[in-house]
Design an enzyme around this catalytic site. Structure first.
Site, PDB file in Angstrom:
ATOM      1  N   THR A  37       0.747   4.758   5.041  1.00  0.00           N
ATOM      2  CA  THR A  37       0.187   3.666   5.854  1.00  0.00           C
ATOM      3  C   THR A  37       1.302   2.716   6.287  1.00  0.00           C
ATOM      4  OG1 THR A  37      -1.851   3.832   4.567  1.00  0.00           O
ATOM      5  CG2 THR A  37      -1.597   1.877   5.920  1.00  0.00           C
ATOM      6  N   GLY A  38       2.261   2.481   5.416  1.00  0.00           N
ATOM      7  CA  GLY A  38       3.390   1.611   5.779  1.00  0.00           C
ATOM      8  C   GLY A  38       4.111   2.127   7.022  1.00  0.00           C
TER       9      GLY A  38
ATOM     10  N   GLU B 273       5.766  -3.435   0.917  1.00  0.00           N
ATOM     11  CA  GLU B 273       5.780  -3.090  -0.519  1.00  0.00           C
ATOM     12  C   GLU B 273       4.983  -1.802  -0.666  1.00  0.00           C
ATOM     13  OE1 GLU B 273       7.531  -4.353  -2.733  1.00  0.00           O
ATOM     14  OE2 GLU B 273       7.917  -6.441  -2.229  1.00  0.00           O
TER      15      GLU B 273
ATOM     16  N   GLY C 156       0.833  -1.193   0.000  1.00  0.00           N
ATOM     17  CA  GLY C 156       0.000   0.000   0.000  1.00  0.00           C
ATOM     18  C   GLY C 156       0.865   1.240   0.000  1.00  0.00           C
ATOM     19  N   SER C 157       0.330   2.316   0.550  1.00  0.00           N
ATOM     20  CA  SER C 157       1.019   3.607   0.472  1.00  0.00           C
ATOM     21  C   SER C 157       2.151   3.713   1.498  1.00  0.00           C
ATOM     22  CB  SER C 157       0.015   4.735   0.697  1.00  0.00           C
ATOM     23  OG  SER C 157      -0.504   4.642   1.999  1.00  0.00           O
TER      24      SER C 157
ATOM     25  N   CYS D 151       1.904   0.070  -8.799  1.00  0.00           N
ATOM     26  CA  CYS D 151       3.001   0.553  -7.942  1.00  0.00           C
ATOM     27  C   CYS D 151       4.264   0.777  -8.752  1.00  0.00           C
ATOM     28  CB  CYS D 151       3.247  -0.433  -6.810  1.00  0.00           C
ATOM     29  SG  CYS D 151       3.452  -2.119  -7.365  1.00  0.00           S
TER      30      CYS D 151
HETATM   31  P1  NAD Z   1      -3.354   2.496   1.414  1.00  0.00           P
HETATM   32  O1  NAD Z   1      -2.083   2.551   2.147  1.00  0.00           O
HETATM   33  O2  NAD Z   1      -4.286   3.639   1.520  1.00  0.00           O
HETATM   34  O3  NAD Z   1      -4.206   1.217   1.859  1.00  0.00           O
HETATM   35  C1  NAD Z   1      -3.662  -0.073   1.783  1.00  0.00           C
HETATM   36  C2  NAD Z   1      -4.324  -0.968   2.817  1.00  0.00           C
HETATM   37  O4  NAD Z   1      -3.962  -0.538   4.134  1.00  0.00           O
HETATM   38  C3  NAD Z   1      -5.849  -0.985   2.786  1.00  0.00           C
HETATM   39  O5  NAD Z   1      -6.261  -2.327   2.937  1.00  0.00           O
HETATM   40  C4  NAD Z   1      -6.222  -0.161   3.999  1.00  0.00           C
HETATM   41  O6  NAD Z   1      -7.470  -0.487   4.537  1.00  0.00           O
HETATM   42  C5  NAD Z   1      -5.113  -0.519   4.956  1.00  0.00           C
HETATM   43  N1  NAD Z   1      -4.857   0.431   6.054  1.00  0.00           N
HETATM   44  C6  NAD Z   1      -5.112   1.767   6.085  1.00  0.00           C
HETATM   45  N2  NAD Z   1      -4.682   2.281   7.253  1.00  0.00           N
HETATM   46  C7  NAD Z   1      -4.146   1.261   7.975  1.00  0.00           C
HETATM   47  C8  NAD Z   1      -3.522   1.173   9.250  1.00  0.00           C
HETATM   48  N3  NAD Z   1      -3.345   2.233  10.035  1.00  0.00           N
HETATM   49  N4  NAD Z   1      -3.065  -0.040   9.666  1.00  0.00           N
HETATM   50  C9  NAD Z   1      -3.203  -1.132   8.880  1.00  0.00           C
HETATM   51  N5  NAD Z   1      -3.787  -1.094   7.658  1.00  0.00           N
HETATM   52  C10 NAD Z   1      -4.267   0.089   7.209  1.00  0.00           C
HETATM   53  O7  NAD Z   1      -2.947   2.221  -0.112  1.00  0.00           O
HETATM   54  P2  NAD Z   1      -3.906   2.148  -1.393  1.00  0.00           P
HETATM   55  O8  NAD Z   1      -4.392   3.531  -1.692  1.00  0.00           O
HETATM   56  O9  NAD Z   1      -4.900   1.061  -1.235  1.00  0.00           O
HETATM   57  O10 NAD Z   1      -2.871   1.687  -2.533  1.00  0.00           O
HETATM   58  C11 NAD Z   1      -2.164   2.565  -3.321  1.00  0.00           C
HETATM   59  C12 NAD Z   1      -0.724   2.656  -2.887  1.00  0.00           C
HETATM   60  O11 NAD Z   1      -0.164   1.357  -2.778  1.00  0.00           O
HETATM   61  C13 NAD Z   1       0.152   3.392  -3.869  1.00  0.00           C
HETATM   62  O12 NAD Z   1       1.039   4.241  -3.190  1.00  0.00           O
HETATM   63  C14 NAD Z   1       0.933   2.289  -4.552  1.00  0.00           C
HETATM   64  O13 NAD Z   1       2.157   2.705  -5.107  1.00  0.00           O
HETATM   65  C15 NAD Z   1       1.086   1.299  -3.456  1.00  0.00           C
HETATM   66  N6  NAD Z   1       1.312  -0.053  -3.990  1.00  0.00           N
HETATM   67  C16 NAD Z   1       2.536  -0.637  -3.829  1.00  0.00           C
HETATM   68  C17 NAD Z   1       2.789  -1.892  -4.365  1.00  0.00           C
HETATM   69  C18 NAD Z   1       4.131  -2.582  -4.233  1.00  0.00           C
HETATM   70  O14 NAD Z   1       4.223  -3.768  -4.510  1.00  0.00           O
HETATM   71  N7  NAD Z   1       5.169  -1.899  -3.815  1.00  0.00           N
HETATM   72  C19 NAD Z   1       1.769  -2.551  -5.060  1.00  0.00           C
HETATM   73  C20 NAD Z   1       0.535  -1.919  -5.207  1.00  0.00           C
HETATM   74  C21 NAD Z   1       0.323  -0.673  -4.652  1.00  0.00           C
END
Ligand code: NAD
Length: 465
Positions: free
Chosen positions: A221-222, A239, A217-218, A273
């Site tokens: 959030t990471g 990731e 994810g983002s 991503c």
């Molecule tokens: P996001 O971080 O908003 O959400 C990802 C997940 O995290 C969701 O399931 C969400 O419910 C959960 N989440 C939110 N807050 C949380 C918390 N405090 N604790 C635990 N979980 C929580 O990301 P998104 O908008 O769904 O995805 C887009 C982003 O992901 C982009 O930045 C993209 O580059 C990245 N991405 C990376 C990869 C990779 O392999 N590196 C792959 C796909 C997407």
């Protein structure tokens, strides 16, 4: 009457999931309560004991059987994915994503994992074994919901862990349907889906009985997860987002690379991503590359995913469409030149934004330095290759990157100077289940895929005498 996967997973209440291409209602998604999450983890803890004791060849067979089940339901899964995520059935989109689920399941099942002899001489003998960790908590995004879930599930199960997976709240149905199909071939409770939003994800990352978090994810959030998971010393694979640079060298053939450049940037309508998110092109062939890319972009049909002719779809959600629109508008206001796109139809029912190419843009413009995560590619002109490499390396993220040239040796030298988890030559984003993938800098840590990916979901255990 046959029951569809959607019939089996939808709930009577819970949030409405709408088709991002049309706004039409698809179904209501079930929601996991905090108490249900605890129950799910407890079930996964119990199931893990016998799953870890299951001989590896049986775990491998179970994963192949799960891949067979996905193949048997491939078209139904692709249609649901297309409706919920928005991606077209054709092109590198929904059918491709379901196919990738099969490929990643089979590869994770097939790679041999043997203990490594580290030392064997008169001083002693040491071996490195890979033990299961326990229960893996998987948390995913909305862009490739099925494929990324399999990236987390398949290696974890292969290595004797069980999995509790929380899909993105934007695309729960795709993951629930996939899990339903996988579970038709897996023992009970080795894989449990817990749909919910970020607060449920946070609960998963706090849970004392979760040994490892696999997060995609983002970056924001990471970082939050790393802090939360510190208290229980969880293992983590992160990731995260990227802002991948591509550098075209002056010996590249614009016509030959244009289509691959286009798909490097616009795969999944830019919501990827490791998509090409900023392209650096030398002055000497700048106009030719712009022209060739514009010609490719002009012939790519965008529309409702279920219509077979389309290869580009809507953004998955309004928030992401607005980010793309804001960045392109700011680039236009700064005097950058729009080659194609940038003029969305405000009356369209879905979250469509046209494929957009922006030339003559300042290297520090936000469309270049921020992750757009959508169908808009800035093309930056350079005269000095060292300067282009410095710009490419100038951000805090480093997921993928690429170099484009007719001279592979020269491209490889430039590739070695780029700060990224992967640098592709004459392609971008071409992942392979046998080749490890992960980020540099703030794009994360830990590797997925291949033997290295399997080791990341295991506890290394040295036995020495
Ligand atoms: P996001 O971080 O908003 O959400 C990802 C997940 O995290 C969701 O399931 C969400 O419910 C959960 N989440 C939110 N807050 C949380 C918390 N405090 N604790 C635990 N979980 C929580 O990301 P998104 O908008 O769904 O995805 C887009 C982003 O992901 C982009 O930045 C993209 O580059 C990245 N991405 C990376 C990869 C990779 O392999 N590196 C792959 C796909 C997407």
């Amino acid at each position: 009457m046959t029951t569809t996967l959607l019939d089996q997973i939808q709930s009577a209440d819970g949030p409405e999931i709408l088709d991002p291409a049309t706004g039409e209602f698809i179904a209501r998604a079930p929601q996991t309560s905090a108490a249900d999450l605890d129950d799910a983890v407890a079930c996964a803890v119990r199931a893990q004991v016998s799953w870890a004791a299951t001989p590896d060849p049986e775990r491998q067979s179970a994963l192949h059987a799960a891949a067979d089940a996905v193949e048997a339901h491939a078209e139904e899964l692709a249609q649901l994915l297309s409706r919920e995520q928005g991606k077209p059935l054709n092109g590198p989109n929904a059918r491709f994503e379901v196919g990738a689920c099969v490929a990643w399941l089979r590869t994770a099942a097939s790679i041999p994992v043997e203990p490594e002899v580290l030392l064997d001489d008169e001083s002693g003998h040491a071996e490195l074994h890979y033990r299961p960790l326990g229960v893996v908590g998987a948390i995913g995004p909305w862009n490739w919901p099925m494929m990324i879930s399999v990236w987390q599930i398949a290696p974890s199960l292969r290595m004797g862990n069980t999995v509790v997976i929380k899909p993105s709240e934007y695309t729960p149905l795709s993951v629930l349907a996939l899990v339903k199909v996988l579970n038709s071939a897996l023992p009970a409770d080795v894989l449990i889906a817990v749909p919910g939003d970020g607060s449920l994800g946070k609960q998963l990352t706090e849970h004392a009985d979760i040994a490892k978090i696999m997060f995609t994810g983002s970056v924001t959030t990471g970082k939050a997860i790393i802090k939360t998971a510190a208290d229980t010393m969880k293992r983590m694979t992160m990731e995260l987002g990227g802002n991948d640079a591509g550098i075209v060298l002056d010996d590249a053939d614009p016509a030959a690379i244009a289509e691959d450049l286009f798909w490097g940037a616009f795969i999944n309508t830019g919501q990827t991503c490791a998509a090409l998110k900023r392209l650096y092109v030398p002055d000497s062939i700048y106009e030719e590359v712009c022209q060739a890319l514009t010609e490719v972009a002009a012939k790519m049909p965008m529309g409702i995913g279920l219509e077979e002719q389309n290869v580009l779809g809507p953004l998955q959600n309004a928030k992401q469409r607005d980010i793309v629109a804001r960045l392109v508008d700011a680039a236009k206001d700064s005097g950058a030149r729009v080659l194609i796109g940038a003029d969305p139809d405000d009356d369209a029912a879905g979250f469509f934004y046209p494929a957009t190419l922006v030339a003559d843009i300042d290297p520090q413009n936000p469309l270049v330095t921020e992750e757009q995560f959508g169908p808009a590619l800035p093309i930056i002109r350079y005269t000095d290759l060292d300067q282009a490499i410095e710009w490419a390396n100038g951000l805090e993220v480093g997921l993928g990157s690429s170099v484009w040239s007719s001279d592979v040796a020269r491209a490889t030298e430039v590739a070695a100077r780029l700060q990224a988890g992967t640098t592709w030559i004459n392609k971008h984003g071409a992942i392979d289940p046998r080749v490890p993938f992960g980020g540099a800098k703030q794009s994360g840590f830990g590797l997925e895929f291949g033997l290295q990916g399997l080791k990341e979901v295991a506890q290394p255990h040295v036995i020495q005498r």
